[in-house]
Design an enzyme around this catalytic site. Structure first.
Site, mmCIF file in Angstrom:
data_model
loop_
_atom_site.group_PDB
_atom_site.id
_atom_site.type_symbol
_atom_site.label_atom_id
_atom_site.label_comp_id
_atom_site.label_asym_id
_atom_site.label_seq_id
_atom_site.Cartn_x
_atom_site.Cartn_y
_atom_site.Cartn_z
ATOM 1 C CE LYS A 57 -21.379 7.130 30.112
ATOM 2 N NZ LYS A 57 -21.065 5.740 29.809
ATOM 3 C CD GLN A 107 -21.164 2.274 31.589
ATOM 4 O OE1 GLN A 107 -21.783 3.187 31.070
ATOM 5 N NE2 GLN A 107 -19.849 2.299 31.714
ATOM 6 C CG ASP A 167 -20.979 4.045 24.479
ATOM 7 O OD1 ASP A 167 -20.625 5.159 24.914
ATOM 8 O OD2 ASP A 167 -21.368 3.120 25.220
#
Length: 292
Positions: free
Chosen positions: A52, A96, A119
């Site tokens: 990412k 995460q 997200d």
């Protein structure tokens, strides 16, 4: 059979994002900024976050990584999230998953400002998604929509079966495929671990989306001829053939299902690459303040 090539589509879309990001930077005097919080050193999480960050730099974003040991308390993590929510120099951030067991992932998700939730997991974004309102769509389902769009696949009136009901992929995917949109306008069924005779449903599907997290779960006898097969699974399977000692396998037994499919995604090289593109698109949208 045509391959739905995530590498090809993601590179094309990243070029588009880079052009938009350059224009944003020129107009605003700053780059779009994504922050990732990583707790612990889970191997898969390390790989995802590194990818990412690398892709952010490729498209002209600023990226920052905040690392914590697994001993961090829930209160400390929530305090950091509050800081990032208030930081005007941060457009979007991700925490995460998975998190250590002593940290409540739901509490963490809900603490993120929904306008920075790139997200797409915050209940406000999920609620707006269900209502077909402007929102951040969860990155993996969004990536699948982008891929279907790029290949010009008309989903209207099709029967779609989603295998798996997770909050990250299966559930949002079912909502998106049923919405009055294109891609969308499908009749949708979700099947999962408690569904008796999953094959009864999958073999009727025009579009089959496998997101159950079990390697080679979907076999040829579960798929009808000409189906569009989207494999979301990324399963690490032990292998003596690779240096790492494992290889990645999807939820679909590719070699036997591919000949029956009209379109199919490979693993690796399919949905996973599209997930990162979606995160970049969401971050750019956050920088432009497109989500209220």
């Amino acid at each position: 059979m045509q391959l739905l090539d995530g590498k090809l589509v993601s590179e094309k879309l990243k070029n588009d994002i880079a052009l938009e990001a350059a224009e944003f930077t020129k107009q605003s005097g700053r780059q779009p900024h994504l922050v990732a919080i990583l707790v612990g050193n889970d191997g898969a999480s390390e790989t995802y976050v590194a990818s990412k960050m690398k892709n952010c730099e490729k498209v002209g974003f600023k990226s920052s990584l905040v690392r914590y040991d697994t001993s961090i308390s829930e209160a400390e993590l929530l305090q950091k999230i509050d800081e990032l929510n208030k930081d005007e120099g941060v457009d979007g951030f991700i925490v995460q998953l998975p998190l250590p067991k002593h940290i409540n992932a739901e509490k963490v998700t809900e603490a993120i400002d929904h306008r920075k939730d790139v997200d797409g997991f915050h209940p406000i974004n999920l609620g707006r998604m269900q209502r077909n309102l402007p929102c951040f769509i969860p990155a993996t389902p969004y990536g699948i929509l982008l891929m279907l769009q790029e290949y010009g696949i008309d989903t209207t009136g099709k029967y779609c079966v989603v295998v798996g009901r997770s909050n990250i992929v299966g559930s949002p995917m079912s909502i998106l495929m049923a919405r009055n949109n294109n891609p969308g306008n499908c009749t949708v069924t979700i099947v999962h671990s408690k569904t008796p005779d999953i094959t009864e449903y999958t073999k009727k599907a025009d579009i089959l989306i496998a997101a159950i997290g079990k390697a080679d779960f979907v076999t040829a006898d579960m798929v009808k001829d000409g189906a569009i097969v989207i494999d979301v699974g990324i399963n690490r399977v032990e292998s003596s053939e690779t240096k790492s000692g494992f290889k990645l396998k999807g939820d679909v037994k590719f070699d036997e299902v591919a000949p029956k499919a009209s379109f199919i995604t490979p693993v690796p090289g399919g949905v996973g690459l599209m997930t990162i593109v979606s995160l970049l698109k969401n971050t750019l949208s956050a920088a432009k303040k497109e989500i209220y």
